[in-house]
Motif scaffolding. Structure first.
Motif, PDB file in Angstrom:
ATOM      1  N   LYS A  15       0.803  -1.257  -0.076  1.00  0.00           N
ATOM      2  CA  LYS A  15       0.009  -0.082   0.121  1.00  0.00           C
ATOM      3  C   LYS A  15       1.024   1.258   0.028  1.00  0.00           C
ATOM      4  N   LEU A  16       1.990   1.289   0.713  1.00  0.00           N
ATOM      5  CA  LEU A  16       2.843   2.243   0.726  1.00  0.00           C
ATOM      6  C   LEU A  16       3.516   2.664  -0.456  1.00  0.00           C
ATOM      7  N   CYS A  17       4.108   1.741  -1.061  1.00  0.00           N
ATOM      8  CA  CYS A  17       5.121   1.965  -2.160  1.00  0.00           C
ATOM      9  C   CYS A  17       4.983   0.837  -3.500  1.00  0.00           C
ATOM     10  N   GLY A  18       4.051   0.025  -3.253  1.00  0.00           N
ATOM     11  CA  GLY A  18       3.739  -0.728  -4.403  1.00  0.00           C
ATOM     12  C   GLY A  18       4.711  -2.055  -4.656  1.00  0.00           C
ATOM     13  N   TYR A  19       5.798  -2.062  -3.486  1.00  0.00           N
ATOM     14  CA  TYR A  19       6.755  -3.055  -3.632  1.00  0.00           C
ATOM     15  C   TYR A  19       6.558  -3.910  -2.010  1.00  0.00           C
ATOM     16  N   ALA A  20       7.167  -5.065  -1.903  1.00  0.00           N
ATOM     17  CA  ALA A  20       7.233  -5.695  -0.650  1.00  0.00           C
ATOM     18  C   ALA A  20       8.519  -6.773  -0.674  1.00  0.00           C
ATOM     19  N   GLY A  21       8.997  -6.747   0.626  1.00  0.00           N
ATOM     20  CA  GLY A  21      10.242  -7.446   0.592  1.00  0.00           C
ATOM     21  C   GLY A  21       9.818  -8.014   2.110  1.00  0.00           C
ATOM     22  N   SER A  22      11.211  -8.174   3.189  1.00  0.00           N
ATOM     23  CA  SER A  22      10.829  -8.782   4.287  1.00  0.00           C
ATOM     24  C   SER A  22      10.687  -7.706   5.219  1.00  0.00           C
ATOM     25  N   LYS A  23      11.273  -6.460   5.158  1.00  0.00           N
ATOM     26  CA  LYS A  23      11.035  -5.248   5.825  1.00  0.00           C
ATOM     27  C   LYS A  23      10.978  -4.036   4.997  1.00  0.00           C
ATOM     28  N   LEU A  24      10.345  -3.120   5.549  1.00  0.00           N
ATOM     29  CA  LEU A  24      10.642  -1.782   4.739  1.00  0.00           C
ATOM     30  C   LEU A  24      10.859  -0.669   5.810  1.00  0.00           C
ATOM     31  N   LEU A  25      11.917  -0.046   5.438  1.00  0.00           N
ATOM     32  CA  LEU A  25      12.369   0.998   6.268  1.00  0.00           C
ATOM     33  C   LEU A  25      11.825   2.551   5.622  1.00  0.00           C
ATOM     34  N   LEU A  26      10.826   3.208   6.295  1.00  0.00           N
ATOM     35  CA  LEU A  26      10.532   4.403   5.619  1.00  0.00           C
ATOM     36  C   LEU A  26      11.365   5.534   6.253  1.00  0.00           C
ATOM     37  N   THR A  45      12.962   3.058  -2.929  1.00  0.00           N
ATOM     38  CA  THR A  45      11.997   3.239  -4.044  1.00  0.00           C
ATOM     39  C   THR A  45      11.190   4.533  -3.389  1.00  0.00           C
ATOM     40  N   ASN A  46      10.967   5.356  -4.471  1.00  0.00           N
ATOM     41  CA  ASN A  46      10.007   6.832  -4.232  1.00  0.00           C
ATOM     42  C   ASN A  46       8.538   6.340  -4.555  1.00  0.00           C
ATOM     43  N   GLY A  47       8.359   4.911  -4.596  1.00  0.00           N
ATOM     44  CA  GLY A  47       6.842   4.539  -4.829  1.00  0.00           C
ATOM     45  C   GLY A  47       5.967   5.200  -3.758  1.00  0.00           C
ATOM     46  N   ILE A  48       6.362   5.561  -2.820  1.00  0.00           N
ATOM     47  CA  ILE A  48       5.500   6.403  -1.509  1.00  0.00           C
ATOM     48  C   ILE A  48       4.901   7.645  -2.275  1.00  0.00           C
ATOM     49  N   HIS A  49       5.811   8.226  -3.392  1.00  0.00           N
ATOM     50  CA  HIS A  49       5.214   9.318  -3.871  1.00  0.00           C
ATOM     51  C   HIS A  49       4.426   9.311  -4.955  1.00  0.00           C
ATOM     52  N   ARG A  50       3.902   8.049  -5.492  1.00  0.00           N
ATOM     53  CA  ARG A  50       3.178   7.852  -6.676  1.00  0.00           C
ATOM     54  C   ARG A  50       1.792   7.621  -6.009  1.00  0.00           C
ATOM     55  N   GLY A  51       0.839   8.271  -6.778  1.00  0.00           N
ATOM     56  CA  GLY A  51      -0.544   8.324  -6.277  1.00  0.00           C
ATOM     57  C   GLY A  51      -0.701   9.325  -5.201  1.00  0.00           C
ATOM     58  N   ASP A  52      -1.677   9.119  -4.227  1.00  0.00           N
ATOM     59  CA  ASP A  52      -2.077  10.051  -3.175  1.00  0.00           C
ATOM     60  C   ASP A  52      -0.982   9.959  -1.879  1.00  0.00           C
ATOM     61  N   ALA A  70       3.830  13.274 -13.036  1.00  0.00           N
ATOM     62  CA  ALA A  70       2.644  13.501 -13.006  1.00  0.00           C
ATOM     63  C   ALA A  70       2.151  14.767 -12.257  1.00  0.00           C
ATOM     64  N   SER A  71       1.435  15.645 -12.973  1.00  0.00           N
ATOM     65  CA  SER A  71       1.038  17.139 -12.425  1.00  0.00           C
ATOM     66  C   SER A  71       0.658  16.983 -10.966  1.00  0.00           C
ATOM     67  N   ALA A  72      -0.247  15.964 -10.714  1.00  0.00           N
ATOM     68  CA  ALA A  72      -0.825  15.855  -9.756  1.00  0.00           C
ATOM     69  C   ALA A  72       0.063  15.524  -8.635  1.00  0.00           C
ATOM     70  N   THR A  73       0.895  14.705  -8.708  1.00  0.00           N
ATOM     71  CA  THR A  73       2.050  14.516  -7.879  1.00  0.00           C
ATOM     72  C   THR A  73       3.008  15.776  -7.573  1.00  0.00           C
ATOM     73  N   LYS A  74       3.131  16.543  -8.731  1.00  0.00           N
ATOM     74  CA  LYS A  74       3.954  17.680  -8.437  1.00  0.00           C
ATOM     75  C   LYS A  74       3.396  18.885  -7.269  1.00  0.00           C
ATOM     76  N   SER A  75       1.918  18.725  -7.934  1.00  0.00           N
ATOM     77  CA  SER A  75       1.375  19.760  -7.133  1.00  0.00           C
ATOM     78  C   SER A  75       1.033  19.274  -5.674  1.00  0.00           C
ATOM     79  N   GLN A  76       0.840  18.110  -5.467  1.00  0.00           N
ATOM     80  CA  GLN A  76       0.399  17.400  -4.304  1.00  0.00           C
ATOM     81  C   GLN A  76       1.777  17.704  -3.249  1.00  0.00           C
ATOM     82  N   MET A  77       2.861  17.093  -3.940  1.00  0.00           N
ATOM     83  CA  MET A  77       4.244  17.433  -3.054  1.00  0.00           C
ATOM     84  C   MET A  77       4.467  18.806  -2.596  1.00  0.00           C
TER      85      MET A  77
END
Ligand SMILES: Cc1cc2nc3c(=O)[nH]c(=O)nc-3n(C[C@H](O)[C@H](O)[C@H](O)COP(=O)(O)O)c2cc1C
Length: 256
Positions: A60-71, A126-133, A231-238
């Protein structure tokens, strides 16, 4: 080559194909303890590291999964709490705080990746955390809305399959500048383009440029890959999130 240099040269990204094998808690603690050893401005460690062990949450956070995720989040909230506890005002508004905090944060993240590799554990930034909302990241993890920004996710684990090769890197003119900045000459640009085009250098992001019949990697890179734009939505949301977090001042401070 000593062991540390060998570990650094052995770093590679695993692009999502992590196996079921778990990173042990002991290794996780070793990685985290190493991570926080990174240099940090004013001894503030202006970050928080959120450890995620649930694969669904990782997806849900980034689109990928492994054993651990450090955000890795730029985060000044610990300092605000400490200042309030002692009855002081504290200011972490503006781009200087964001740039300095991001530097602390990313140094800690890369140190974790190196430590992991030294233990035979692979990783993916991964910056998948910045994709989508991006709000989902705040909501899912209860991140503070001010003076906190999720900067990068580092996934740790073991690959299902060994990568076939290590990706190449540029080194030399245009990257390393001795004494002062030296723009590339046309000949040096040509050399660099040829270096990317040589499949043995493994410089290309992927093989799409060859498969799609482009003459050079950079023809594909500029015409297809970069032309996607952010994506312009990502730009403006960030921008909005950084602004509401206090990291972007819309009026410049007075300079006396
Ligand atoms: C900020 C950042 C974001 C990245 N995001 C992704 C990603 O979302 N997916 C992915 O497969 N790789 C991602 N990567 C990994 C790069 O693709 C990888 O580092 C690069 O291709 C070089 O390969 P190597 O790390 O194996 O040497 C990211 C790396 C960085 C530093």
């Amino acid at each position: 080559m000593n062991e540390t240099i060998a570990t650094i040269h052995d770093l590679r990204s695993i692009h999502g194909n992590f196996s079921e094998r778990e990173v042990s808690n002991e290794d996780l603690q070793t990685i985290l303890e190493a991570s926080v050893r990174a240099a940090n401005a004013s001894a503030r460690q202006s970050y928080s590291i959120i450890v995620i062990e649930d694969a669904d949450m990782m997806k849900k956070l980034c689109g990928y999964a492994g054993s651990k995720l450090l955000l890795y989040c730029v985060d000044y909230n610990r300092l605000f709490a400490t200042a309030a506890h002692l009855g002081y005002d504290f200011d972490a508004d503006g781009v200087v705080s964001f740039v300095t905090g991001s530097t602390d944060t990313i140094l800690a993240a890369q140190t974790a990746a190196v430590a992991a590799r030294s233990l035979g554990i692979d990783s993916l930034f991964t910056n998948g955390i910045h994709r989508g909302d991006i709000n989902r990241v705040y909501e899912l993890l209860n991140l503070p809305r001010t003076h906190c920004f999720p900067l990068i996710a580092l996934i740790l684990g073991y690959p299902t399959q060994e990568p076939e090769y290590l990706k190449g890197r540029l080194y030399g003119p245009g990257v390393i500048h001795y004494g002062s900045y030296k723009p590339l000459s046309s000949d040096e640009i040509e050399e660099m383009l040829a270096y990317y085009d040589n499949p043995d250098g493994h410089m290309a992001l992927n093989h799409a440029w060859m498969e799609k019949g482009f003459a050079h990697y950079h023809d594909w890179f500029f015409k297809v890959w970069s032309a996607r734009g952010e994506a312009s939505a990502t730009k403006s949301q960030m921008f909005t999130l950084l602004e509401s977090a206090g990291f972007l001042e819309t009026t410049l401070p007075d300079v006396a």
